[in-house]
Structure formats: structure tokens, C-alpha cells
Scaffold this motif. Structure first.
Motif, PDB file in Angstrom:
ATOM      1  N   ALA A  18     -49.168 -28.892  26.335  1.00 47.29           N
ATOM      2  CA  ALA A  18     -49.698 -29.280  25.031  1.00 47.29           C
ATOM      3  C   ALA A  18     -48.576 -29.810  24.143  1.00 47.29           C
ATOM      4  O   ALA A  18     -47.426 -29.376  24.214  1.00 47.29           O
ATOM      5  N   THR A  23     -54.410 -31.650  22.725  1.00 47.28           N
ATOM      6  CA  THR A  23     -55.016 -30.337  22.845  1.00 47.28           C
ATOM      7  C   THR A  23     -55.705 -30.267  24.191  1.00 47.28           C
ATOM      8  O   THR A  23     -55.743 -31.260  24.934  1.00 47.28           O
ATOM      9  N   LYS A  32     -55.948 -35.053  20.272  1.00 49.43           N
ATOM     10  CA  LYS A  32     -56.728 -34.176  19.405  1.00 49.43           C
ATOM     11  C   LYS A  32     -57.932 -34.883  18.796  1.00 49.43           C
ATOM     12  O   LYS A  32     -58.981 -34.270  18.595  1.00 49.43           O
ATOM     13  N   THR A 161     -61.349 -27.682  17.993  1.00 48.39           N
ATOM     14  CA  THR A 161     -60.015 -28.229  18.267  1.00 48.39           C
ATOM     15  C   THR A 161     -58.927 -27.379  17.634  1.00 48.39           C
ATOM     16  O   THR A 161     -57.982 -26.942  18.305  1.00 48.39           O
ATOM     17  N   GLU A 162     -59.019 -27.151  16.331  1.00 47.93           N
ATOM     18  CA  GLU A 162     -58.020 -26.355  15.606  1.00 47.93           C
ATOM     19  C   GLU A 162     -58.695 -25.058  15.146  1.00 47.93           C
ATOM     20  O   GLU A 162     -59.291 -24.987  14.072  1.00 47.93           O
TER      21      GLU A 162
END
Length: 265
Positions: A18, A23, A32, A161-162
Motif C-alpha cells: 500500500a 488502497t 484510492k 476506503t478510509e
């Protein structure tokens, strides 16, 4: 999955590779900015058979996991509840009855296909008076500060994703005294169970997806996404980083699933 790599090895490799701009999408590394659309494609594909596959994949046990989550939520009449990644509405249906006519439940999902399936199912059950449907990204929730008494997220956080951004966003929209409950696949607590679970996830689950939903690839991704999700202690630390207090978790079915809880004070 290559013959000489275990799921754990592939997961470790994906994490090691990563970068700031990439990601994981399952065991693959992607930009991402691409992940949300790739995840959307998966759930567009599985939406119509989602409930059937959940029952088959878990042999119905997912209903017990969700019931435990509801029992731990403390939801009562008049509450405002946000069900993020609410999908086909299993939790929302229960919460609708608990909050009653003076409360409201918001079923939020980033995927429109899933949201439509959930809306149609709940309306067919006559649950219309106290439920709102919102297409929303968990990382940037479109709700006011200090708005909800309870927020739940069942089997959705691993697709974000986050993930830290999502937890931060949830913290913002919770009222002081409110609680977050995240039900998610996690890490089995015994090595033997972990090996059996890997065999099931990577050899049986995709074949089941092909037979029932005509889609082996999406269920391969779902198995991989589970392996890439943070373990129990790491996710607890992420809750605390977002500002939650009295954080804890309960392992279910030997850690195959865990329910994490945190409070906003």
C-alpha cells in the motif's frame, strides 16, 4: 489466489504494498479514487440475491448476530437512529418498530441498488411512516452535528476506503451520550477455526456465489475484503482515535464476527 500463498500471506503482501495514493480492493492494490466505484460494481451485482446469499453463507446465523447488535443498541421509543450501509434493511426494520411513531430511522447506503432493494422490502412489510432513505458516503455523512442517538453499521465498514474518516464522520453526527455499534467480520480467535474459515471463504463461498448469484468474482472479493479488515484491537484503537470512549468489542462465533461499541460523551 496462487497455490503457494495463503490468504494471510496475500493479505500481508497487499498491506505491505500500500502507498499514500493506493488502497486495497480485496488483495489487489488500486488507486484510492477507484475503490468506491469498484465496490459499487460488486454490490450492484449482488443486490438482488443479497438476502438469499446471506442466509446461505452464514446458515442463517447472521440473523442472530444482528439480533445481538439490536439488543446491545439500547434503542428506545423516540430515538433517532442511523443505519449506515443498511443494505436491504434488516436492522432498520427492527429499529423502526423500536423507535415507534415518535422516532425516526435513517437507512443510509452509498450503493443505490442496495438502497432500492432495502426500500422496496421494507415498504412491502408496511414500514413506511418513520423511515428515511439516503444515499450517503460514510466518510462524509450529509447530516447535522449531534443529530442521532444511535448509529449502527453492519458488514459495511470493511468496504470503506478510509475507515478512520468514516468513524470520525459518525462521531460528528452522534449526539453527546450517543453510541456507535459496528458489526463486522473479524479475526477468528483460534488457528484451527481460522484455517477452516479460510477454506470455506476461498474455496466454497465463490462457488456458492456462482451457483446462486451467477457471480463468483464478487464473492471472491468479499472473502478477500474480510481478510483485509483491521483486527479487533486495531479497530478498537480506531474508535478511540475518533474520540469514542468506553470502547469495547464482543467476539461472536469464535471471532468470525465482532461487535464493536463506543460512546460519545
Amino acid at each position: 489466489m496462487s497455490d503457494n500463498q495463503t490468504p494471510a500471506t496475500q493479505a500481508d503482501s497487499a498491506i505491505d504494498n500500500a502507498t499514500e495514493h493506493t488502497t486495497h480492493f480485496g488483495f489487489k492494490q488500486v488507486d484510492k479514487g477507484q475503490k468506491a466505484s469498484l465496490v459499487a460494481n460488486v454490490f450492484d451485482s449482488v443486490a438482488a440475491k443479497y438476502d438469499v446469499m446471506n442466509d446461505l453463507m452464514s446458515m442463517g446465523v447472521h440473523r442472530l448476530w444482528k439480533r445481538f447488535t439490536i439488543d446491545c443498541s439500547g434503542v428506545r421509543a423516540g430515538n433517532k437512529v442511523l443505519d449506515i450501509a443498511g443494505g436491504t434493511g434488516d436492522l432498520t426494520a427492527k429499529f423502526s418498530r423500536l423507535v415507534g411513531p415518535t422516532g425516526r430511522v435513517t437507512l443510509a447506503d452509498i450503493n443505490l441498488s442496495m438502497l432500492k432493494v432495502g426500500r422496496d422490502k421494507l415498504r412491502d412489510r408496511g414500514l413506511v411512516s418513520n423511515i428515511d432513505y439516503v444515499q450517503a458516503d460514510a466518510e462524509a455523512l450529509p447530516f447535522p452535528d449531534n443529530h442521532f442517538d444511535v448509529v449502527t453499521m453492519a458488514f459495511g465498514l470493511r468496504n470503506v476506503t478510509e475507515k478512520q474518516n468514516a468513524l470520525n464522520s459518525i462521531f460528528r453526527v452522534l449526539k453527546p451520550g450517543g453510541r456507535l455499534l459496528v458489526l463486522e467480520f473479524s479475526k477468528p480467535t483460534s488457528e484451527q477455526l481460522s484455517k477452516l474459515y479460510d477454506m470455506y471463504s476461498f474455496h466454497i463461498l465463490p462457488k456458492m456465489g456462482q451457483l446462486v448469484a451467477n457471480d463468483a468474482e464478487s464473492y471472491q472479493y468479499l472473502a478477500e475484503s474480510i481478510r483485509m479488515h483491521p483486527d479487533q484491537e486495531t479497530l478498537k484503537d480506531m474508535f478511540e482515535q475518533a474520540g469514542f470512549e468506553q470502547c469495547d468489542y464482543q467476539n461472536l462465533t469464535g471471532g468470525i464476527v465482532a461487535l464493536h461499541r463506543g460512546y460519545k460523551f
